[in-house]
Structure formats: C-alpha cells, structure tokens
Design a protein around this motif. Structure first.
Motif, short mmCIF file in Angstrom:
data_model
loop_
_atom_site.label_atom_id
_atom_site.label_comp_id
_atom_site.label_asym_id
_atom_site.label_seq_id
_atom_site.Cartn_x
_atom_site.Cartn_y
_atom_site.Cartn_z
N ILE A 111 0.82 -1.22 0.00
CA ILE A 111 0.00 0.00 0.00
C ILE A 111 0.86 1.27 0.00
O ILE A 111 0.50 2.28 -0.62
N SER A 112 2.02 1.23 0.68
CA SER A 112 2.87 2.43 0.72
C SER A 112 3.39 2.79 -0.67
O SER A 112 3.48 3.97 -1.03
N ILE A 113 3.73 1.78 -1.46
CA ILE A 113 4.20 2.03 -2.82
C ILE A 113 3.07 2.57 -3.69
O ILE A 113 3.27 3.48 -4.51
N GLU A 114 1.85 2.06 -3.49
CA GLU A 114 0.71 2.53 -4.27
C GLU A 114 0.38 3.99 -3.94
O GLU A 114 0.02 4.77 -4.82
N ILE A 115 0.53 4.36 -2.66
CA ILE A 115 0.28 5.76 -2.27
C ILE A 115 1.25 6.69 -3.00
O ILE A 115 0.85 7.72 -3.55
N ALA A 116 2.53 6.31 -3.01
CA ALA A 116 3.53 7.13 -3.70
C ALA A 116 3.23 7.21 -5.20
O ALA A 116 3.37 8.27 -5.82
N ALA A 117 2.77 6.09 -5.79
CA ALA A 117 2.44 6.08 -7.22
C ALA A 117 1.25 6.99 -7.52
O ALA A 117 1.25 7.72 -8.52
N GLN A 118 0.22 6.95 -6.67
CA GLN A 118 -0.95 7.80 -6.87
C GLN A 118 -0.60 9.28 -6.74
O GLN A 118 -1.12 10.12 -7.46
N LEU A 119 0.32 9.59 -5.83
CA LEU A 119 0.77 10.97 -5.68
C LEU A 119 1.50 11.45 -6.93
O LEU A 119 1.30 12.57 -7.40
N ARG A 120 2.38 10.59 -7.46
CA ARG A 120 3.14 10.97 -8.67
C ARG A 120 2.20 11.19 -9.85
O ARG A 120 2.47 12.00 -10.73
N VAL B 45 -7.29 8.33 0.21
CA VAL B 45 -8.10 7.17 0.63
C VAL B 45 -7.21 6.06 1.16
O VAL B 45 -7.47 5.48 2.23
N TYR B 46 -6.14 5.76 0.44
CA TYR B 46 -5.20 4.75 0.92
C TYR B 46 -4.60 5.17 2.27
O TYR B 46 -4.42 4.34 3.16
N GLY B 47 -4.27 6.46 2.41
CA GLY B 47 -3.70 6.95 3.66
C GLY B 47 -4.65 6.80 4.82
O GLY B 47 -4.26 6.39 5.92
N VAL B 48 -5.94 7.12 4.59
CA VAL B 48 -6.95 6.99 5.64
C VAL B 48 -7.07 5.54 6.08
O VAL B 48 -7.09 5.22 7.28
#
Length: 556
Positions: A510-519, A528-531
């Motif tokens: 999930i941490s990698i997906e959060i960084a990808a969504q931000l980029r 949403v992932y962060g929450v």
C-alpha cells in the motif's frame, strides 16, 4: 541436562535464521562495497570521499538527524512535563491526543503535510487570501521542510518515553529535595533530568535511527537537498551497484556508531525507581497564565490533528476539481468506490495485510524460543546472537533492502540456492527481520519478570518441558509477545523505505501505491489509501492492547 536436545534444536533454528537473514546479507554488502567490475578495489570509497555531492549528502543526513533529535526532545519533552505536572481544563483530552502522530506512518505524515502546508496546501492558500499575496509565503522544500516533518513524526517517541518514566517515578525523591530547600531549577537539573536520562537516550536512539533512515521526507520535500538515503537510491537506479553498497556501509557505520554510543551511555545512567509516592499536579490559579497555557496547548493540539483531518477531507475531494480554492469545492464518494470496486485498486491493501500478517506471525513464533534461549540459558556466542537480532532495526531500511538485493539476486551456494529478488516473499521476510526486535524485546522483558522458581517447581512435580512451557511460561509472557506483535504488524503496514528498494509490481504494498498515486496527481486516491492505512494501524494497535490486557488480567 535432560532438556539439552531441545535447547540445541532451538539454538540451531535461531542461528540458521540469523545467519541467513542478517549476517550473510550484511557481509555480502560489505564485500561488494570493496569491488568494482568484479575486482577488489577501494575505488568506491575513494569516490565517496572525493565527491562533494556525497560528502554534502552525508553531512546533511547527519546534522538533520541531530537537529531532529533536539527538536523532537524539546517538543515531546515539554508536552510530557506540562501534561504531567500541571492541572488545567482539558488536560486529559490534550494528553490523549498528543501521541497521535504514532498512528501515521512517515509516508502518510509527509502526504498530509503536502495537502496542508504545501505551496497549494490549505494553510498556504489561507495566507495568500488573507494577505492578498501573489505567491505562496513559503515553499515546502529543503532542509527546513524535512526537519519540520521529522519533528512532527518523531516527537511522539519522546512524549511517550518521558510520560512512561514520569508515571513510574518515586516522587518522594522530589518531595525530599523540596523540603531541604532545593530550588525548582536544582530539582529539575540535579534529580528529575538524571532520572529521565534512560528515557531520553532511548527516545534519542529511536529518533536518530529513523531520521538517518528517512526516505519519504527527503524524496518528496528535498527540493535538491542531497541526503544519503537518496544518494543510495539514485546510485542503485543508476546501475552504480557497488557505489550504492559503499554508501550503504557508510550509512550503516554512522547508525551503528550512534547505537553503540547511546547504548553505552544508557548503561552508565541511573535508573528510575518504581514510584511509591504519587504526583500532586499543580493547579494553575492565575487567570492569564491559565488562559495562555490553554491557548498554547490548543494551538499545539490543532497542529497535531490537522494533518489527519486534512487527509480525511482530501479523501472525499473530487480529483481535478481543487485548483485555486482554499478547500476542495466538490466532494464525492467516488474515490472510495473506485478503491473498493476495482480489484486493481484494492490489491495493494490486500498485499500489505498478507505480508504484514506473515511477518508479524513469523516474528511472534520466532521470538518465543529465542527469548527463552536469551533469557533462561547461557551459552558461548549468546551476546553476538542478541546483537544480530538488533542489527536489522539499527540499520536504515535502505541498507536492509540493498543487502537482500545483493545477496539473493541469483542462486549461489552461499545463499542456499534461494532467489528472492522478483518474488512475493522478499518483502514479508524483510518485514519479519525489520520488526523482529520489537517482538523479541517485548517478550524478553516479560520473561525476565517471571520468577524462574515457578518453572523449577513445575519440573520438580514431574511436568515435562513442553507442559511447563505451555501451562506456566507461555501464559505469563503472552501479553508482552502479543503487544510486540501488534506493533510489528503496524510497523510493517506502513513500511516504505525498504519496500521501495525491492518491491515487485505484481505484489506492491500500500505504501508504494500511495507514492504512485501521488506521482500521478490522483490526490483523492492517495488520501483514501492513507486513511485506510491509518485506520488499520489504529485497529491493530487497539486489538493488540486489548488482547495483551485480557491475557494479563486472566493471568493475574
């Protein structure tokens, strides 16, 4: 000794895991750092010491870590002392909210800061509108931004450690000094501070290690500021493999040096005693002083909870609709629907849950025999094994990830023919090694408090070793093991630094997906992932606390 075969079996398992998972990968990193183009060389270290960029990165990592420790100690220490010694309206609520940043992994804290204090963040836009500015009053990048995020993320270590020590103090010492005429300054510097020294050193160690290993804040807020973790990442991406290994060794030496120095100082301090006299909080009677204390505390708590509230707000914001307004103009549930209706979006959450559960379960079952061996027996090389278990925690996640990447990239006799690079299993194994000290130390602490005579009495009455373990030892140490396992699970869920080095796209956490969504500027999805990551961590810690409390009360 009739149980000797059992202990030898436990010892072989512990040695095998630590040699394979800790000693061999780190030895591989050290040896690779002395190679260049398959020949032995000092060229990598020579490049480190003549490269102004790498030297500046090393200096920046070091001074920012020191400044983080000082800043976190001031913020966390001041809050702990105020909430412990003073009585004012709302004190209990403020004290309960103070450790809130512990629920947010560093990456989530970084994202929340972007939404709140970034150039297009909510606070920045409020300032622009209020003072009719044409550009943001500040830019959230550079060493100042990294330092601010670090202090927000790590001050809770000092707050928690100092608060726990204050709760265990014997206040008759302070009362005696006061009755002998000692001033407040004298009591603080000569009695209270030395008693708090173990807590301060423990929190300093944890803060320094996390700051040196920090990757998220320098990666997103660096703004061109060279940091050692970024240099290692860039060297690896640039195929300068041996140079990345040499930089990893340099970072590891700095971290281990701090570990040894702080551990030595911790051993030479006096410990606080379990309190027999309780604290009498001083009630603030002066109106203006009470008002000032309330105002300052309210501002501090607002700063603490705003990142979490902002993350929740952005998770409902419609992607692409938030341009120049202070707050998102339109809200939707589509971000949540997208995550939970599309298997591709929910996959990172599922991957992280499975990986974290596997690593936490592994740490739990490994720690039980290991804690028994380290606490109840004596054997040659015991201290070396204990240090080996702590090394993955002491080393930055970047170094840990690179050590596995260098050691298990191809089948060799030295790694038992096992290839982990490119497989699902590399992250659960790394999470297991990274969080193992949390479970092991927690289990050891409980086992050290169990009277060895209980075990002896059980054996003298004819009970077998395993019967005694099952019915006497395990019930008494399970609270500590469960509490440590919950913390290990929560830590693995938010792990980003190690993951970014070796993750596999098909099993990205999930941490990698959060960084990808931000980029990709999908801010709503990232929020949403962060929450959900924050909620999962909070629930896991609450369950762990509840289970350990239940076991403890049943055992009592």
């Amino acid at each position: 000794m009739r149980d000797k075969p059992i202990f030898i079996f436990f010892l072989l398992i512990v040695c095998l895991v630590l040699f394979w998972g800790v000693f061999y990968p780190n030895l591989s990193v050290l040896l690779t750092s002395f190679q260049q183009k398959n020949t032995w060389s000092l060229a990598n270290y020579k490049e480190i010491f003549i490269s102004p960029l790498i030297l500046r990165a090393t200096f920046n990592s070091f001074w920012i870590s020191i400044a983080t420790v000082i800043g976190s100690a001031i913020v966390g220490g001041a809050m702990a002392l105020i909430f412990h010694f003073l009585e004012f309206p709302g004190r209990r609520i403020f004290a309960a909210l103070a450790p809130l940043p512990l629920l947010m992994p560093p990456l989530i804290g970084v994202i929340a800061f972007i939404f709140l204090y970034g150039e297009s963040g909510i606070i920045s836009r409020v300032i622009i509108k209020t003072f009719s500015l044409t550009s943001p009053a500040w830019q959230l990048n550079g060493p100042g931004a990294i330092l601010a995020v670090h202090i927000y993320s790590f001050y809770a270590y000092f707050y928690t450690f100092i608060s726990t020590s204050l709760n265990n103090l014997d206040y008759s010492l302070l009362d005696a000094a006061r009755s002998l005429g000692a001033s407040r300054q004298k009591i603080f510097f000569s009695i209270l501070l030395p008693l708090l020294k173990p807590a301060l050193i423990g929190a300093s160690l944890l803060t320094f290690m996390n700051s040196m290993a920090s990757f998220s804040a320098p990666y997103l807020f660096g703004g061109g500021t060279p940091m050692l973790t970024l240099q290692i990442f860039n060297a690896k991406v640039g195929s300068q493999w041996e140079l990345a290994m040499a930089e990893s060794v340099l970072l590891a030496i700095l971290s281990i040096f701090a570990l040894i120095w702080l551990t030595y100082n911790q051993e030479t301090t006096i410990g606080g005693s379990k309190g027999t006299a309780s604290i009498t909080r001083r009630t603030i009677t002066n109106f203006w002083l009470k008002l000032t204390t309330l105002f300052v505390t309210f501002i501090a708590i607002t700063i603490i909870i705003l990142p979490l509230l902002t993350l929740l707000l952005i998770s409902f914001a419609k992607d692409g609709s938030w341009t120049v307004e202070i707050l998102p103009p339109s809200y939707t549930f589509s971000n949540y629907e997208k995550v939970f209706s599309n298997p591709r979006f929910i996959e990172p959450i599922y991957n992280s849950l499975i990986m974290s559960a596997l690593s936490a379960a592994g740490a739990f079952f490994f720690s039980l025999p290991a804690a028994y061996l380290f606490t109840r027996t004596k054997f040659f090389g015991q201290k070396a094994l204990i240090i080996l278990t702590m090394i993955p925690w002491a080393l930055p996640g970047t170094v840990l990830g690179l050590s596995f990447a260098a050691s298990f990239n191809e089948a060799k006799w030295s790694n038992g023919g096992i290839v982990l690079i490119g497989t699902f299993w590399i992250l659960p194994i790394l999470y297991f090694l990274r969080t193992l000290p949390l479970v092991l130390r927690s289990t050891q602490a409980n086992l050290e408090q169990v009277d060895a005579n209980l075990e002896g009495a059980s054996r003298s009455l004819g009970a077998s070793f395993f019967y005694t373990l099952r019915h006497v030892i395990l019930p008494l140490i399970l609270p500590g093991a469960i509490s440590g396992t919950a913390l290990a699970f929560a830590t693995a869920m938010g792990e980003f630094v190690t993951s970014v080095i070796v993750y596999v796209p098909n099993s990205r956490p999930i941490s990698i997906e959060i960084a990808a969504q931000l980029r990709a500027f999908h801010l709503g999805n990232a929020a949403v992932y962060g929450v959900f990551l924050t909620i999962i961590i909070a629930i896991s810690l609450l369950i762990g606390r509840r289970l350990s409390s239940t076991k403890l009360s049943n055992n009592i």
